[in-house]
Structures are given as C-alpha cells and as structure tokens.
Scaffold this motif. Sequence first.
Motif, PDB file in Angstrom:
ATOM      1  N   GLY A 226       0.800  -1.227   0.000  1.00  0.00           N
ATOM      2  CA  GLY A 226       0.000   0.000   0.000  1.00  0.00           C
ATOM      3  C   GLY A 226       0.825   1.266   0.000  1.00  0.00           C
ATOM      4  O   GLY A 226       0.402   2.297  -0.520  1.00  0.00           O
ATOM      5  N   SER A 227       2.021   1.211   0.566  1.00  0.00           N
ATOM      6  CA  SER A 227       2.882   2.392   0.569  1.00  0.00           C
ATOM      7  C   SER A 227       4.144   2.203  -0.268  1.00  0.00           C
ATOM      8  O   SER A 227       4.799   3.171  -0.610  1.00  0.00           O
ATOM      9  CB  SER A 227       3.249   2.777   2.003  1.00  0.00           C
ATOM     10  N   GLU A 228       4.490   0.960  -0.608  1.00  0.00           N
ATOM     11  CA  GLU A 228       5.703   0.714  -1.384  1.00  0.00           C
ATOM     12  C   GLU A 228       5.507   0.881  -2.885  1.00  0.00           C
ATOM     13  O   GLU A 228       6.446   1.263  -3.585  1.00  0.00           O
ATOM     14  CB  GLU A 228       6.241  -0.690  -1.105  1.00  0.00           C
ATOM     15  N   LEU A 229       4.321   0.582  -3.382  1.00  0.00           N
ATOM     16  CA  LEU A 229       4.077   0.754  -4.816  1.00  0.00           C
ATOM     17  C   LEU A 229       4.060   2.247  -5.142  1.00  0.00           C
ATOM     18  O   LEU A 229       3.492   3.049  -4.395  1.00  0.00           O
ATOM     19  CB  LEU A 229       2.748   0.103  -5.216  1.00  0.00           C
ATOM     20  N   GLU A 230       4.682   2.589  -6.237  1.00  0.00           N
ATOM     21  CA  GLU A 230       4.811   4.005  -6.590  1.00  0.00           C
ATOM     22  C   GLU A 230       3.445   4.672  -6.735  1.00  0.00           C
ATOM     23  O   GLU A 230       2.517   4.110  -7.314  1.00  0.00           O
ATOM     24  CB  GLU A 230       5.609   4.150  -7.887  1.00  0.00           C
ATOM     25  N   ARG A 231       3.355   5.861  -6.162  1.00  0.00           N
ATOM     26  CA  ARG A 231       2.155   6.710  -6.147  1.00  0.00           C
ATOM     27  C   ARG A 231       1.028   6.178  -5.271  1.00  0.00           C
ATOM     28  O   ARG A 231      -0.037   6.773  -5.184  1.00  0.00           O
ATOM     29  CB  ARG A 231       1.632   6.991  -7.558  1.00  0.00           C
ATOM     30  N   SER A 232       1.230   5.042  -4.639  1.00  0.00           N
ATOM     31  CA  SER A 232       0.192   4.429  -3.812  1.00  0.00           C
ATOM     32  C   SER A 232       0.322   4.879  -2.367  1.00  0.00           C
ATOM     33  O   SER A 232       1.429   5.108  -1.874  1.00  0.00           O
ATOM     34  CB  SER A 232       0.332   2.910  -3.886  1.00  0.00           C
ATOM     35  N   TYR A 233      -0.821   4.983  -1.710  1.00  0.00           N
ATOM     36  CA  TYR A 233      -0.808   5.298  -0.276  1.00  0.00           C
ATOM     37  C   TYR A 233      -2.039   4.686   0.393  1.00  0.00           C
ATOM     38  O   TYR A 233      -3.094   4.561  -0.220  1.00  0.00           O
ATOM     39  CB  TYR A 233      -0.748   6.813  -0.042  1.00  0.00           C
ATOM     40  N   PRO A 234      -1.881   4.276   1.661  1.00  0.00           N
ATOM     41  CA  PRO A 234      -3.015   3.717   2.401  1.00  0.00           C
ATOM     42  C   PRO A 234      -3.824   4.826   3.070  1.00  0.00           C
ATOM     43  O   PRO A 234      -3.262   5.835   3.500  1.00  0.00           O
ATOM     44  CB  PRO A 234      -2.346   2.824   3.446  1.00  0.00           C
ATOM     45  N   VAL A 235      -5.127   4.650   3.143  1.00  0.00           N
ATOM     46  CA  VAL A 235      -6.012   5.583   3.848  1.00  0.00           C
ATOM     47  C   VAL A 235      -7.082   4.783   4.575  1.00  0.00           C
ATOM     48  O   VAL A 235      -7.365   3.638   4.216  1.00  0.00           O
ATOM     49  CB  VAL A 235      -6.707   6.594   2.895  1.00  0.00           C
ATOM     50  N   TYR A 236      -7.648   5.382   5.602  1.00  0.00           N
ATOM     51  CA  TYR A 236      -8.789   4.785   6.289  1.00  0.00           C
ATOM     52  C   TYR A 236     -10.013   5.637   5.984  1.00  0.00           C
ATOM     53  O   TYR A 236      -9.978   6.852   6.165  1.00  0.00           O
ATOM     54  CB  TYR A 236      -8.564   4.715   7.806  1.00  0.00           C
ATOM     55  N   VAL A 237     -11.042   4.992   5.481  1.00  0.00           N
ATOM     56  CA  VAL A 237     -12.302   5.656   5.180  1.00  0.00           C
ATOM     57  C   VAL A 237     -13.392   4.899   5.913  1.00  0.00           C
ATOM     58  O   VAL A 237     -13.591   3.701   5.674  1.00  0.00           O
ATOM     59  CB  VAL A 237     -12.589   5.668   3.655  1.00  0.00           C
TER      60      VAL A 237
ATOM     61  N   ASP B   5      -1.632  -6.236  -9.545  1.00  0.00           N
ATOM     62  CA  ASP B   5      -2.401  -6.154 -10.791  1.00  0.00           C
ATOM     63  C   ASP B   5      -3.451  -5.045 -10.724  1.00  0.00           C
ATOM     64  O   ASP B   5      -3.687  -4.350 -11.718  1.00  0.00           O
ATOM     65  CB  ASP B   5      -3.058  -7.488 -11.112  1.00  0.00           C
ATOM     66  N   ALA B   6      -4.081  -4.867  -9.568  1.00  0.00           N
ATOM     67  CA  ALA B   6      -5.057  -3.779  -9.411  1.00  0.00           C
ATOM     68  C   ALA B   6      -4.355  -2.432  -9.500  1.00  0.00           C
ATOM     69  O   ALA B   6      -4.871  -1.493 -10.126  1.00  0.00           O
ATOM     70  CB  ALA B   6      -5.790  -3.916  -8.075  1.00  0.00           C
ATOM     71  N   TRP B   7      -3.180  -2.319  -8.891  1.00  0.00           N
ATOM     72  CA  TRP B   7      -2.386  -1.085  -8.969  1.00  0.00           C
ATOM     73  C   TRP B   7      -2.036  -0.766 -10.418  1.00  0.00           C
ATOM     74  O   TRP B   7      -2.113   0.385 -10.845  1.00  0.00           O
ATOM     75  CB  TRP B   7      -1.129  -1.269  -8.112  1.00  0.00           C
ATOM     76  N   ARG B   8      -1.689  -1.784 -11.196  1.00  0.00           N
ATOM     77  CA  ARG B   8      -1.340  -1.592 -12.609  1.00  0.00           C
ATOM     78  C   ARG B   8      -2.482  -0.939 -13.393  1.00  0.00           C
ATOM     79  O   ARG B   8      -2.244  -0.224 -14.361  1.00  0.00           O
ATOM     80  CB  ARG B   8      -1.019  -2.927 -13.277  1.00  0.00           C
ATOM     81  N   MET B   9      -3.708  -1.205 -12.981  1.00  0.00           N
ATOM     82  CA  MET B   9      -4.865  -0.661 -13.691  1.00  0.00           C
ATOM     83  C   MET B   9      -4.993   0.852 -13.511  1.00  0.00           C
ATOM     84  O   MET B   9      -5.674   1.505 -14.301  1.00  0.00           O
ATOM     85  CB  MET B   9      -6.156  -1.330 -13.206  1.00  0.00           C
ATOM     86  N   VAL B  10      -4.366   1.411 -12.478  1.00  0.00           N
ATOM     87  CA  VAL B  10      -4.585   2.829 -12.162  1.00  0.00           C
ATOM     88  C   VAL B  10      -3.337   3.693 -12.294  1.00  0.00           C
ATOM     89  O   VAL B  10      -3.388   4.883 -12.000  1.00  0.00           O
ATOM     90  CB  VAL B  10      -5.204   3.000 -10.750  1.00  0.00           C
ATOM     91  N   VAL B  11      -2.222   3.108 -12.713  1.00  0.00           N
ATOM     92  CA  VAL B  11      -0.999   3.896 -12.895  1.00  0.00           C
ATOM     93  C   VAL B  11      -0.606   3.889 -14.371  1.00  0.00           C
ATOM     94  O   VAL B  11      -1.017   3.009 -15.126  1.00  0.00           O
ATOM     95  CB  VAL B  11       0.177   3.365 -12.033  1.00  0.00           C
ATOM     96  N   PRO B  12       0.221   4.859 -14.764  1.00  0.00           N
ATOM     97  CA  PRO B  12       0.710   4.858 -16.153  1.00  0.00           C
ATOM     98  C   PRO B  12       1.512   3.590 -16.457  1.00  0.00           C
ATOM     99  O   PRO B  12       2.164   3.018 -15.578  1.00  0.00           O
ATOM    100  CB  PRO B  12       1.621   6.098 -16.210  1.00  0.00           C
ATOM    101  N   LYS B  13       1.474   3.174 -17.707  1.00  0.00           N
ATOM    102  CA  LYS B  13       2.159   1.946 -18.116  1.00  0.00           C
ATOM    103  C   LYS B  13       3.659   2.007 -17.836  1.00  0.00           C
ATOM    104  O   LYS B  13       4.277   0.994 -17.538  1.00  0.00           O
ATOM    105  CB  LYS B  13       1.899   1.667 -19.593  1.00  0.00           C
ATOM    106  N   LYS B  14       4.245   3.201 -17.884  1.00  0.00           N
ATOM    107  CA  LYS B  14       5.686   3.291 -17.625  1.00  0.00           C
ATOM    108  C   LYS B  14       6.018   2.894 -16.177  1.00  0.00           C
ATOM    109  O   LYS B  14       7.065   2.316 -15.927  1.00  0.00           O
ATOM    110  CB  LYS B  14       6.227   4.687 -17.948  1.00  0.00           C
ATOM    111  N   LEU B  15       5.120   3.175 -15.236  1.00  0.00           N
ATOM    112  CA  LEU B  15       5.346   2.753 -13.854  1.00  0.00           C
ATOM    113  C   LEU B  15       5.216   1.238 -13.723  1.00  0.00           C
ATOM    114  O   LEU B  15       5.977   0.596 -13.000  1.00  0.00           O
ATOM    115  CB  LEU B  15       4.375   3.440 -12.899  1.00  0.00           C
ATOM    116  N   SER B  16       4.253   0.686 -14.415  1.00  0.00           N
ATOM    117  CA  SER B  16       4.051  -0.757 -14.405  1.00  0.00           C
ATOM    118  C   SER B  16       5.278  -1.463 -14.994  1.00  0.00           C
ATOM    119  O   SER B  16       5.763  -2.453 -14.442  1.00  0.00           O
ATOM    120  CB  SER B  16       2.795  -1.098 -15.199  1.00  0.00           C
ATOM    121  N   ARG B  17       5.805  -0.935 -16.087  1.00  0.00           N
ATOM    122  CA  ARG B  17       6.999  -1.529 -16.706  1.00  0.00           C
ATOM    123  C   ARG B  17       8.217  -1.404 -15.786  1.00  0.00           C
ATOM    124  O   ARG B  17       9.020  -2.326 -15.671  1.00  0.00           O
ATOM    125  CB  ARG B  17       7.269  -0.879 -18.066  1.00  0.00           C
ATOM    126  N   ALA B  18       8.356  -0.265 -15.121  1.00  0.00           N
ATOM    127  CA  ALA B  18       9.471  -0.066 -14.193  1.00  0.00           C
ATOM    128  C   ALA B  18       9.396  -1.064 -13.047  1.00  0.00           C
ATOM    129  O   ALA B  18      10.417  -1.606 -12.610  1.00  0.00           O
ATOM    130  CB  ALA B  18       9.476   1.369 -13.671  1.00  0.00           C
TER     131      ALA B  18
END
Length: 126
Positions: free
Chosen positions: A11-22, A96-109
Amino acid sequence: MAVLEDVLPLGSELERSYPVYVRGRLKFRVKQIVYVAFSRDEAMMGFGFPKEEREALVESEPHKFLMPSASDMRFNWVESNLAALDPTEARELVVDAWRMVVPKKLSRAYDLLHPDGPGDPTVDIQ
C-alpha cells in the motif's frame, strides 16, 4: 491463507500508492482512485479487476472470489475472501489492481525491478 499483513507493505511501497482509512476501512489509493479495499474485519479484500473478466474469475473459483455489491457493479471491481488466497496470490492481485490505475511506464518499471512478481516480501530480491 493470506492476511492483511501479507499485502499491507504494498500500500505504501508501490509508486504513487498510499493507504487511507475511510469509515474504518483500510483502502489503497493512487491519487483519488481506490484500487484495493478491505472490510472492517479484514476478512474480505476488494480489488480492481476488469469488468469483462470478473464473471469468469468468480465462476472459476467461487470459494475465493465474489461479485461486487450491486452498487459496485459499474466499477472494475471484484471481492475476495482473503483467507482463501495464498499470500503470493494476494500480493499479485494487489499489484495487478495497482497496474490498472498507474501509467504503463510505472508498471513496466515495477516489472524491471521485480522480474519474478511481488513474491515473498521476506525474501531480499537484491
């Protein structure tokens, strides 16, 4: 059997990802897009998944996967019984869910840094 702690670091290690409580529920976001959400009791994990493929996923392993609630059917979303998943499978679903919401260049990296996928977080890849 997967537990929240198996996927929590992502949740915090994947680029641009962050955890939240809602409303007491942990969710992983990229910007304002939720790509993973856990039930309050941490027994269920919802995650981004292509709408056109989810029925086949649920039918293939109904003990693991469930269709989303009626109000969430419009989204690319599937629910899973976290205890029915193995830890590696749970981490793969999160990535895989993270890949759906980030640019492809981040997924490739990510793929270049993790050629074997998310795997076991206790194993040092370097």
